[in-house]
Write a protein that holds these residues in place. Structure first.
Motif, mmCIF file in Angstrom:
data_model
loop_
_atom_site.group_PDB
_atom_site.id
_atom_site.type_symbol
_atom_site.label_atom_id
_atom_site.label_comp_id
_atom_site.label_asym_id
_atom_site.label_seq_id
_atom_site.Cartn_x
_atom_site.Cartn_y
_atom_site.Cartn_z
ATOM 1 N N CYS A 37 -19.664 3.402 25.333
ATOM 2 C CA CYS A 37 -20.380 3.852 26.527
ATOM 3 C C CYS A 37 -19.428 4.006 27.707
ATOM 4 O O CYS A 37 -19.497 4.998 28.448
ATOM 5 C CB CYS A 37 -21.501 2.876 26.882
ATOM 6 S SG CYS A 37 -22.910 2.961 25.766
ATOM 7 N N ALA A 38 -18.535 3.051 27.891
ATOM 8 C CA ALA A 38 -17.570 3.119 28.988
ATOM 9 C C ALA A 38 -16.658 4.330 28.825
ATOM 10 O O ALA A 38 -16.360 5.037 29.803
ATOM 11 C CB ALA A 38 -16.748 1.832 29.051
ATOM 12 N N TYR A 39 -16.228 4.592 27.606
ATOM 13 C CA TYR A 39 -15.360 5.738 27.333
ATOM 14 C C TYR A 39 -16.089 7.052 27.631
ATOM 15 O O TYR A 39 -15.537 7.948 28.272
ATOM 16 C CB TYR A 39 -14.892 5.703 25.877
ATOM 17 C CG TYR A 39 -14.080 6.897 25.466
ATOM 18 C CD1 TYR A 39 -12.831 7.148 26.019
ATOM 19 C CD2 TYR A 39 -14.576 7.784 24.529
ATOM 20 C CE1 TYR A 39 -12.085 8.251 25.643
ATOM 21 C CE2 TYR A 39 -13.831 8.894 24.139
ATOM 22 C CZ TYR A 39 -12.598 9.119 24.701
ATOM 23 O OH TYR A 39 -11.865 10.225 24.322
ATOM 24 N N LEU A 40 -17.339 7.149 27.212
ATOM 25 C CA LEU A 40 -18.107 8.371 27.472
ATOM 26 C C LEU A 40 -18.338 8.566 28.968
ATOM 27 O O LEU A 40 -18.260 9.699 29.472
ATOM 28 C CB LEU A 40 -19.443 8.318 26.728
ATOM 29 C CG LEU A 40 -19.338 8.423 25.212
ATOM 30 C CD1 LEU A 40 -20.691 8.185 24.558
ATOM 31 C CD2 LEU A 40 -18.773 9.770 24.796
ATOM 32 N N GLU A 41 -18.591 7.484 29.685
ATOM 33 C CA GLU A 41 -18.765 7.593 31.132
ATOM 34 C C GLU A 41 -17.467 8.031 31.809
ATOM 35 O O GLU A 41 -17.491 8.791 32.776
ATOM 36 C CB GLU A 41 -19.266 6.269 31.696
ATOM 37 C CG GLU A 41 -20.706 5.990 31.304
ATOM 38 C CD GLU A 41 -21.165 4.581 31.601
ATOM 39 O OE1 GLU A 41 -20.348 3.741 32.056
ATOM 40 O OE2 GLU A 41 -22.353 4.303 31.360
ATOM 41 N N GLN A 42 -16.337 7.571 31.287
ATOM 42 C CA GLN A 42 -15.037 7.998 31.816
ATOM 43 C C GLN A 42 -14.855 9.497 31.588
ATOM 44 O O GLN A 42 -14.429 10.217 32.493
ATOM 45 C CB GLN A 42 -13.913 7.222 31.133
ATOM 46 C CG GLN A 42 -12.529 7.671 31.535
ATOM 47 C CD GLN A 42 -11.431 7.007 30.694
ATOM 48 O OE1 GLN A 42 -11.669 5.997 30.045
ATOM 49 N NE2 GLN A 42 -10.259 7.591 30.698
ATOM 50 N N GLU A 46 -14.472 12.543 34.386
ATOM 51 C CA GLU A 46 -13.341 13.478 34.354
ATOM 52 C C GLU A 46 -13.795 14.925 34.131
ATOM 53 O O GLU A 46 -12.978 15.829 34.114
ATOM 54 C CB GLU A 46 -12.373 13.077 33.248
ATOM 55 C CG GLU A 46 -11.682 11.755 33.475
ATOM 56 C CD GLU A 46 -10.905 11.267 32.258
ATOM 57 O OE1 GLU A 46 -10.907 11.962 31.212
ATOM 58 O OE2 GLU A 46 -10.310 10.180 32.349
ATOM 59 N N GLY A 47 -15.090 15.124 33.921
ATOM 60 C CA GLY A 47 -15.608 16.463 33.680
ATOM 61 C C GLY A 47 -15.381 16.955 32.264
ATOM 62 O O GLY A 47 -15.516 18.148 31.990
ATOM 63 N N LYS A 48 -15.081 16.054 31.353
ATOM 64 C CA LYS A 48 -14.803 16.429 29.962
ATOM 65 C C LYS A 48 -16.016 16.257 29.059
ATOM 66 O O LYS A 48 -15.962 16.622 27.889
ATOM 67 C CB LYS A 48 -13.645 15.600 29.412
ATOM 68 C CG LYS A 48 -12.334 15.849 30.122
ATOM 69 C CD LYS A 48 -11.241 14.965 29.557
ATOM 70 C CE LYS A 48 -9.932 15.198 30.267
ATOM 71 N NZ LYS A 48 -8.884 14.294 29.753
ATOM 72 N N ALA A 49 -17.079 15.661 29.589
ATOM 73 C CA ALA A 49 -18.300 15.442 28.799
ATOM 74 C C ALA A 49 -19.499 15.536 29.726
ATOM 75 O O ALA A 49 -19.398 15.270 30.922
ATOM 76 C CB ALA A 49 -18.271 14.070 28.125
ATOM 77 N N LEU A 50 -20.606 15.940 29.156
ATOM 78 C CA LEU A 50 -21.865 15.970 29.885
ATOM 79 C C LEU A 50 -22.825 15.081 29.099
ATOM 80 O O LEU A 50 -23.132 15.360 27.946
ATOM 81 C CB LEU A 50 -22.409 17.401 29.969
ATOM 82 C CG LEU A 50 -23.741 17.560 30.674
ATOM 83 C CD1 LEU A 50 -23.608 17.198 32.156
ATOM 84 C CD2 LEU A 50 -24.260 18.978 30.518
ATOM 85 N N ILE A 51 -23.252 14.016 29.730
ATOM 86 C CA ILE A 51 -24.114 13.052 29.038
ATOM 87 C C ILE A 51 -25.563 13.306 29.439
ATOM 88 O O ILE A 51 -25.898 13.355 30.620
ATOM 89 C CB ILE A 51 -23.715 11.603 29.384
ATOM 90 C CG1 ILE A 51 -22.290 11.343 28.920
ATOM 91 C CG2 ILE A 51 -24.692 10.618 28.757
ATOM 92 C CD1 ILE A 51 -21.740 9.994 29.315
ATOM 93 N N LEU A 91 -20.877 24.302 29.617
ATOM 94 C CA LEU A 91 -20.478 25.005 28.396
ATOM 95 C C LEU A 91 -19.787 26.335 28.696
ATOM 96 O O LEU A 91 -19.276 26.990 27.775
ATOM 97 C CB LEU A 91 -21.703 25.251 27.512
ATOM 98 C CG LEU A 91 -22.385 23.997 26.977
ATOM 99 C CD1 LEU A 91 -23.675 24.367 26.250
ATOM 100 C CD2 LEU A 91 -21.457 23.231 26.046
ATOM 101 N N GLY A 92 -19.762 26.731 29.953
ATOM 102 C CA GLY A 92 -19.113 27.987 30.323
ATOM 103 C C GLY A 92 -19.938 29.210 29.936
ATOM 104 O O GLY A 92 -19.379 30.267 29.659
ATOM 105 N N LEU A 93 -21.238 29.072 29.944
ATOM 106 C CA LEU A 93 -22.120 30.197 29.578
ATOM 107 C C LEU A 93 -22.690 30.879 30.789
ATOM 108 O O LEU A 93 -22.882 30.369 31.807
ATOM 109 C CB LEU A 93 -23.275 29.681 28.702
ATOM 110 C CG LEU A 93 -22.866 28.965 27.417
ATOM 111 C CD1 LEU A 93 -24.105 28.409 26.711
ATOM 112 C CD2 LEU A 93 -22.128 29.887 26.490
#
Length: 93
Positions: A37-42, A46-51, A91-93
């Motif tokens: 969870c901490a990794y996903l929040e990081q 950083e803008g690398k994931a959308l939860i 997603l860049g759509l």
């Protein structure tokens, strides 16, 4: 976040005493979950994931009540609809 369950640890030791590695793995599940969870929040920061997560949990992991599952599904569907623009931008759509 999840915490270690003393009851689960007791039961793990009782039922799986012949499998010490399984006991160690089961006992550390909560820690791995919290680290993930901490990794996903990081990544999200950083803008690398959308939860996309539920605002409230409407069904348990062992729940098989169709109305609970339907409510949980609808909640996720409605959340995705509300955040549609954000999802498409990510997603860049």
């Amino acid at each position: 976040r999840k915490k270690a369950s003393k009851t689960a640890q007791f039961l793990n030791r009782r039922f799986y005493r012949d499998y010490p590695e399984l006991i160690r793995t089961l006992d550390s599940r909560f820690a791995r979950y919290n680290e993930t969870c901490a990794y996903l929040e990081q990544l999200e920061a950083e803008g690398k994931a959308l939860i996309i997560r539920p605002s409230e949990v409407l069904a348990g992991r062992m729940d098989n009540d169709a109305s609970h599952l339907e409510s949980f599904y609808r909640q996720g569907y409605e959340m995705a609809e509300k955040r549609g623009t954000e999802i498409r931008e990510f997603l860049g759509l």
